[in-house]
Structures are given as structure tokens and as C-alpha cells.
Write an enzyme that holds these catalytic residues in place. Structure first.
Site, short mmCIF file in Angstrom:
data_model
loop_
_atom_site.label_atom_id
_atom_site.label_comp_id
_atom_site.label_asym_id
_atom_site.label_seq_id
_atom_site.Cartn_x
_atom_site.Cartn_y
_atom_site.Cartn_z
N VAL A 1 0.83 -1.20 0.00
CA VAL A 1 0.00 0.00 0.00
C VAL A 1 0.86 1.25 0.00
O VAL A 1 0.69 2.15 -0.81
CB VAL A 1 -0.94 0.02 1.22
N ASP B 1 10.29 3.42 6.66
CA ASP B 1 9.97 2.04 7.05
C ASP B 1 10.97 1.61 8.11
O ASP B 1 12.16 2.00 8.05
CB ASP B 1 10.03 1.10 5.84
N THR C 1 -2.50 -4.32 9.45
CA THR C 1 -3.48 -4.55 10.52
C THR C 1 -3.98 -5.99 10.38
O THR C 1 -5.06 -6.22 9.84
CB THR C 1 -4.66 -3.55 10.43
N THR D 1 -6.43 -0.66 7.15
CA THR D 1 -7.79 -1.15 7.35
C THR D 1 -8.04 -1.36 8.84
O THR D 1 -7.29 -2.07 9.51
CB THR D 1 -8.00 -2.47 6.61
N CYS E 1 -6.93 -8.80 2.67
CA CYS E 1 -8.15 -8.00 2.82
C CYS E 1 -9.39 -8.85 3.02
O CYS E 1 -10.00 -8.83 4.09
CB CYS E 1 -8.32 -7.10 1.59
N ARG F 1 2.07 -14.44 1.43
CA ARG F 1 1.50 -14.19 2.75
C ARG F 1 -0.02 -14.30 2.68
O ARG F 1 -0.64 -13.82 1.76
CB ARG F 1 1.90 -12.80 3.26
#
Length: 466
Positions: A52, A71, A121, A156, A296, A367
Site C-alpha cells: 500500500v 519504514d 493490521t 484497514t 483484505c 503471505r
């Protein structure tokens, strides 16, 4: 001719419209149009450079903003500084844009007029939201940001997170007050890895702010990089909810067709033919059965369910949809076992080659891939499983899946092929050639129905699909 567009200072929430350009201590942004050249005076800091954050940083840089890409992973930063795309979706030229400064030095966050947080998240082992990354990012940003900064969360989250989790972390670490000394907005990410037609500029961006002036400031910021435009949500909680609802809706719809395919299989009815026939009606929604992996769709419904349960309401349909989709890997393993049995194969002596290990076609991200669950289910039957994926990193696959991986595709000694993730490269396979390389009575478990059953049968395969 030069035209200057200036946002309202979001700190002034008393109805007055101050037409002052934003500097590091005010709260607007100056967009100067000189012919086709657009100069951005504001600096944007993106915190978290994953699937993202990195495209977001590149998008702002390509729109002539100065960008700080932060990062905590030194290896990620080193690769980006060397012009290496860590996502696989961007060009080396885009990564090497002179307007982006990649760093793991949190001190540079203070240079950002806008700080956009794009940290993960995930859910924990009990399917509960893990907001530790958001809270830690809030503390890191809060301890460095200057007064006047606007902080925008894109991760999210469930409704209320920005104001209940992020804002307190920012205030505690900064000794500043939200709405007075710094400002907060929320804009849910809509990144689609592996889909060049739906990048940052192409998808309408939902934006929100803690008051009307912050909303307009955030909207103007994103309008300058998103060609498709923005949707102004009436509150931060509405914007937060919109994200989890987007993916919960897809999860429930996919769960319906997954359950439908299992039911029709027992009736000896072709689910794909049924969906094709039903799809001739103008208002029928086209969803197809398959594995539901990624970051997601299999995660966001749990955020919605968690927040709803806090208020005393259990969203049964959402939870049932999750349960159905989580059962699909076991069902695919069962289809594979049945196909091997149809070929009179001894399970512990059988070798299955899994084609496609990432969570979706066209990407190498393993992942949250549900293919791993299929492999685990087959291992319960002592089936020897190996894998091949043209996109996924071999070492990462071996660590995550605990199976042998092929560097180059080979069908020698294989009893069954399980086409799990239908990368476009696999569509080019000649089934007759493949069948000739496999052991006697080969099986093809074609999860999403990439090949026609008749074509597979003509090539000599025992064929199964969802």
C-alpha cells in the site's frame, strides 16, 4: 500564467476561510499551475512501504510532491534506495524517483506536512484485530511530528480506531492536542496488487477528516494524485466502516458460490454451468468459487464482526461466510484425494505438484495464501507435495509452506497436478503434453476451472474442480 489554489487552514474551525498557503506550521497546501507543470510545496511522509505505502509514495512523487518514505525495516529501505521494487508492481524508474527519500530514520518524519500511515493490521490466532502496528506507528509519528501536521491513516481498521487508538497514541507521544495542534484524517487504502488497471490514480478514493476543514484539506491532497476523484465521507467512522464493508460483501458473496459448488457437486450438477446459465439474467452478480486468501477479504470481516460484537450484536451472516470460505482448503484436499483414489493411487506413495502458491494470479505474495492450508491438509494423508510458482520467491515458499519447490517446471514422477493459483502462464499448458509426462492415470485438480473438463478428459486426466 500562474494560478495558485490554496486550501483552508484546517485548524481554523470557526467558519472563517483563511486563504494562506500551507507551510510546516499552518495547514493548507499550495498548488501552482504553470502550463502543464504542477509544483507541490507540501512534503508528504509515507510510513510503511509495503504493497500500500510504496505505490502511494511513488504516486505522490510522480505528482511532483517531495516524499519521505519511512519504514522500520532496514533491508526494505536498502533495496528501495538501490532502486529495487520490493512489491513487484512498480518500475525501477518509479522507485528511483528523485522526489522520494527512503529512510529508516524516524527523525525525518518531522519533515512531513502530511504523514500517511500505511502499516499492517492483521488478525491474531483468535481472529481478533491486531492494532499494535497502528498504535506503535502513532507513537513513532507523534514523537517526531511538528505542530500543524496532518496525519492520515490508510490501514484497514474497524470503525472508531482512528479516534480511539491512533489519536491517543499521537497525543501521548507528542504532548499535542488533535484538532488544535495537529489534524487527523482517514482514507482507506484501495490497493490492488497485480492489477495495473486499478492503481492509485484510477480508483475513487474515500476520504474523511475530523472536521469539515480537515476533510477539505485531505480531499484536495488526494484529488491532486487520484484522477478518478474522491468521495468525501461524512465522518471518519463512516470511511473506516466503508473499507471493511467492501471486503465483507465480497467475502459473503464468494462464500455463497463456494457453498453452492459443494452442494451442486453432491447433486452431480456442474456448478460452473449453473453460474453461466444464471448469469444470463441482467441483475445476476458474477462471483466464482475458489480459495479466499490475501490481506483484505479473509481479514476485514473479522474487524467488522469484532466491532459489532462490542456493541452486543453478532453478525451471523458475516461469520458464516468466513467459516464457509475457511473450509475450502479442506474441500480441495478432499477433491485431490478422491481423484487419486479414482486413479487407484496409494496416497502415501503419491506425488502431487501444486501450481501457483501465491494468494492471487499475477503476484508473488504468498503471505495469507490459502494454498498453504491445502498443502497442510494433504500432508495429513502423507501425500508427497511439491510446488511451483513463477512469481513467488523459492526460499520464502520453502519457509512458509514446508514443501519442496521446483526452480523450473517439471512433471516427471508426478501423479496429480493441483492448479491452485491460475497464473496466466499456466493457461498456456498443453494438457496432452503434460499428461504424457505424468505417471499412468494422471489427475488434474483445477481449482478455479482454468481448463474445460472435456479438454482435460480428452488428454487422459481424471478431472476435478470446485
Amino acid at each position: 500564467m500562474t494560478t495558485t489554489l490554496t486550501n483552508t487552514d484546517p485548524r481554523a474551525d470557526d467558519g472563517e476561510h483563511e486563504q494562506n498557503a500551507r507551510d510546516s506550521t499552518t495547514g493548507g497546501t499550495t498548488l501552482e499551475h504553470t502550463g502543464e507543470v504542477v509544483a507541490r510545496d507540501a512534503t508528504v511522509c509515507v510510513v510503511g512501504l509495503g504493497y500500500v505505502g510504496l505505490p502511494l509514495a511513488v504516486g505522490f512523487a510522480q505528482s511532483n510532491y517531495r516524499v519521505i518514505g519511512f519504514d522500520i525495516n532496514d533491508e526494505t529501505v536498502d533495496k528501495l534506495q538501490s532502486g529495487i521494487d520490493t512489491t513487484g508492481d512498480l518500475s525501477s524508474e518509479a522507485i528511483s524517483d528523485d522526489d522520494i527519500s527512503y529512510t529508516s530514520n524516524a527523525g525525518q518524519i518531522s519533515e512531513g506536512d502530511y504523514v500517511i500511515i500505511t502499516v499492517p493490521t492483521p488478525i491474531d490466532d483468535d481472529d481478533q484485530p491486531d492494532l499494535s502496528y497502528v498504535e506503535q506507528a502513532g507513537r513513532t509519528v507523534g514523537s517526531r511530528m511538528d505542530p500543524g501536521t496532518t496525519v492520515i491513516l490508510e490501514s484497514t481498521v474497524y470503525p472508531g480506531t482512528t479516534e480511539e487508538v491512533l489519536v491517543p497514541a499521537l497525543e501521548d507521544a507528542s504532548d499535542l492536542t488533535a484538532g488544535e495542534d495537529f489534524f487527523v484524517g482517514y482514507s482507506p487504502e484501495r490497493a490492488t496488487p497485480g492489477d495495473p488497471e486499478h492503481g492509485l490514480a484510477d480508483v475513487i478514493k474515500v476520504v474523511s477528516g475530523q472536521n469539515e476543514k480537515v476533510l477539505e484539506d485531505v480531499a484536495t491532497l488526494y484529488e491532486s494524485v487520484v484522477d478518478a476523484g474522491v468521495h468525501r465521507a461524512p465522518s471518519i467512522s463512516v470511511a473506516e466502516a466503508s473499507k471493511v464493508v467492501e471486503n465483507a460483501q465480497r467475502d459473503v458473496n464468494i462464500a455463497f458460490v463456494n457453498e453452492l459448488s459443494m452442494a451442486l457437486e453432491r447433486m452431480d450438477v456442474d456448478a460452473h454451468a449453473v453460474l453461466e446459465a444464471a448469469g444470463t439474467k441482467w441483475n445476476f452478480h458474477d462471483y466464482r468459487p475458489g480459495l479466499v486468501g490475501g490481506h483484505c477479504i479473509p481479514v476485514d470481516p473479522y474487524f467488522l464482526a469484532h466491532r459489532s460484537a462490542r456493541e452486543g450484536f453478532e453478525p451471523d451472516l458475516v461469520k458464516t461466510g468466513r467459516a464457509v470460505n475457511e473450509s475450502v482448503p479442506e474441500h480441495i484436499a478432499d477433491l485431490t484425494i478422491k481423484a487419486l483414489n479414482d486413479c487407484h493411487k496409494t496416497l502415501r506413495d503419491s506425488r502431487v505438484l501444486v501450481l501457483g502458491l501465491s494468494y492471487k494470479p499475477g503476484v508473488g505474495d504468498i503471505r495469507s495464501s490459502k494454498v498453504a492450508d491445502v498443502v497442510d491438509e494433504l500432508a495429513e494423508y502423507s501425500v508427497d507435495v511439491e510446488g511451483f510458482d513463477p512469481f513467488a520467491d523459492t526460499d520464502a515458499v520453502q519457509d512458509a509452506f514446508s514443501l519442496e519447490t521446483q526452480e523450473s517446471l517439471s512433471f516427471e514422477g508426478i501423479d496429480a497436478v493441483l492448479l491452485a493459483t491460475p497464473h496466466a502462464e499456466f493457461e498456456q499448458l498443453d494438457l496432452e503434453v503434460v499428461a504424457a509426462e505424468l505417471e499412468d492415470c494422471p489427475a488434474l485438480i483445477d481449482v478455479t476451472g482454468t481448463f474445460e473438463e472435456a479438454t482435460a478428459a480428452d488428454a487422459g486426466f481424471v478431472y476435478r474442480r470446485l
